[in-house]
Write an enzyme that holds these catalytic residues in place. Structure first.
Site, PDB file in Angstrom:
ATOM      1  N   ASP A  51      36.984  28.741  37.172  1.00 20.78           N
ATOM      2  CA  ASP A  51      36.187  29.599  38.054  1.00 20.78           C
ATOM      3  C   ASP A  51      35.248  30.506  37.283  1.00 20.78           C
ATOM      4  OD1 ASP A  51      37.999  28.420  39.775  1.00 20.78           O
ATOM      5  OD2 ASP A  51      38.330  30.218  40.958  1.00 20.78           O
TER       6      ASP A  51
ATOM      7  N   ARG B  81      45.548  44.771  38.815  1.00 17.34           N
ATOM      8  CA  ARG B  81      44.117  44.839  39.140  1.00 17.34           C
ATOM      9  C   ARG B  81      43.477  46.193  38.833  1.00 17.34           C
ATOM     10  NH1 ARG B  81      44.979  40.057  38.093  1.00 17.34           N
ATOM     11  NH2 ARG B  81      44.887  38.498  39.746  1.00 17.34           N
TER      12      ARG B  81
ATOM     13  N   ASP C 221      42.476  40.252  45.956  1.00 15.52           N
ATOM     14  CA  ASP C 221      41.990  40.733  44.673  1.00 15.52           C
ATOM     15  C   ASP C 221      40.559  41.248  44.725  1.00 15.52           C
ATOM     16  OD1 ASP C 221      44.325  40.460  43.281  1.00 15.52           O
ATOM     17  OD2 ASP C 221      43.850  38.495  42.449  1.00 15.52           O
TER      18      ASP C 221
ATOM     19  N   SER D   9      47.884  27.572  42.251  1.00 14.81           N
ATOM     20  CA  SER D   9      47.106  28.678  41.712  1.00 14.81           C
ATOM     21  C   SER D   9      48.089  29.706  41.174  1.00 14.81           C
ATOM     22  CB  SER D   9      46.243  29.290  42.825  1.00 14.81           C
ATOM     23  OG  SER D   9      45.601  30.457  42.354  1.00 14.81           O
TER      24      SER D   9
END
Length: 403
Positions: free
Chosen positions: A16, A96, A125, A179
């Site tokens: 990505d 995060r 996210d 994932s």
């Protein structure tokens, strides 16, 4: 769309963000600065720099944030005993705000006018990264490619990568069909067969923990020492926050501790099913609650438990840098001044059992709680008036109902 002069990208080197790097250069005609965080994910980061260099990136940041992550984010959260929806130990959520903080720092340091990330438009996210960035840099411009481009499938990403000569490293054994997100606290798994909530994941999905059925046949005793609510030693061996958590991960993994299969409510309104492995965190939560049971006043403990769901939701939804989370943290940290001592635990086939706790700051008084002669430490007749006063409203209500 307006052009950006310079963009700081949260860059993992995977499919990505490798595509995003090239896409940002072409779409925004911008110079890109890359930032890769080592927060204990255990992945090989040596390939990140040459992959970025291949596309002309001159400023490449690869930062070891493992200690900061555990010390300043994981441990404060565990002082609150935070669980989202009663089960999830927030392993992805808590990483995060640190990544957002460092990304903003690098962006400002290198003269960027924008930041970018690889989070999708369906997930949590994107919210966590961007709320964190806005709290720390109100004027920042955020570029979220997943909300702009039409590369909305793995096949399209792979085709784009092939067209533009973007190297995609294939993992040994073909990689995982899920994932995955990993750090020093946990690994999460989503996608693939997990998108059917009735489907039972196979045992080979798990990376950190042994199948409890195959765990050692004998229990292991472990002792954890706490100082002001933080774990500082395991079995008498002191270590840094990361070292302590890493040791607990090893012990938990050996005994099959910390697996979770959960359907959760995302902040954006979608239900999602994921599996999580949090071996060290599961042990740490059990130990922390055990030492608090000795050291916290009853009303302190109950207040913390009332506030915990709110605290957990703030972390999950991306409000780490909000004034309300900071205020809650100050209250929680104030309760931890006397949370000192040792907890003994028994680890056995996926379970963690309390096996003893002691503290110089204990509020436990054996002369009060004993069933034997307390030598006058407690006058049992005092309970009569206490009960009658507390029962007054109940008696009043019952008399009304009888009329």
């Amino acid at each position: 769309m307006s052009k950006s002069r310079k963009i700081a990208l949260a860059y993992s080197g995977g499919l990505d963000t490798s595509v995003i790097l090239k896409w940002l250069q072409d779409t925004y005609d911008a110079e890109v600065v890359t930032f890769t965080a080592d927060i204990g994910q255990g992945e090989e980061l040596d390939s990140v720099r040459p992959k970025a260099q291949q596309f002309g990136v001159k400023e490449i940041f690869i930062d070891d944030l493992r200690e900061e992550f555990v010390r300043d984010f994981v441990f404060p959260m565990f002082r609150a005993n935070a669980l989202y929806e009663g089960e999830y130990l927030l392993g992805t959520s808590i990483a995060r705000p640190l990544i957002a903080k460092r990304l903003v720092e690098i962006a400002r340091q290198t003269g960027c006018d924008s930041i970018s990330h690889g989070a999708t438009g369906k997930g949590n996210d994107q919210v966590r990264f961007e709320l964190g960035a806005y709290a720390l840099w109100p004027e920042v411009k955020v570029i979220a490619p997943w909300r702009e481009w039409d590369l909305n499938s793995r096949e399209k990403l792979l085709a784009y990568a092939e067209k533009h000569g973007i190297p995609i490293t294939k993992k040994k054994g073909g990689g995982s069909p899920y994932s995955m997100d990993a750090n020093a606290l946990h690994i999460s798994y989503e996608g693939g067969g997990l998108e059917d909530p009735w489907w039972c994941p196979p045992d080979d999905i798990w990376r950190l923990t042994r199948n409890p059925e195959d765990a050692p046949a004998e229990a292991q005793i472990v002792t954890i020492e706490f100082d002001k609510g933080d774990a500082v030693a395991v079995d008498g061996v002191r270590g840094t926050p990361f070292e302590v958590l890493d040791k607990l991960n090893q012990l938990g993994g050996l005994h099959g501790i910390g697996r979770l299969d959960l359907v959760e409510n995302r902040y954006v309104g979608i239900k999602s099913r994921g599996c999580y492995e949090t071996p060290g965190g599961t042990i740490l939560l059990k130990a922390h609650r055990a030492i608090e049971s000795l050291c916290l006043d009853r009303e302190q403990a109950h207040l913390k438990d009332e506030l915990m769901p709110k605290y957990a939701s703030l972390v999950y939804n991306g409000y780490w840098w909000s004034p309300e989370r900071r205020a809650l943290q100050a209250l929680i940290d104030a309760t931890q001044e006397r949370v000192n001592g040792e907890v003994r635990l028994k680890l056995y086939k996926g379970n963690v059992y309390n096996a003893g706790r002691r503290s110089k700051d204990s509020l436990f008084d054996a002369t009060l709680s004993t069933f034997e002669d307390d030598r006058g430490a407690y006058n049992q007749k005092d309970a009569e008036g206490f009960i009658r006063l507390n029962g007054l409203r109940l008696r009043t209500g019952a008399k009304r109902d009888q009329r």
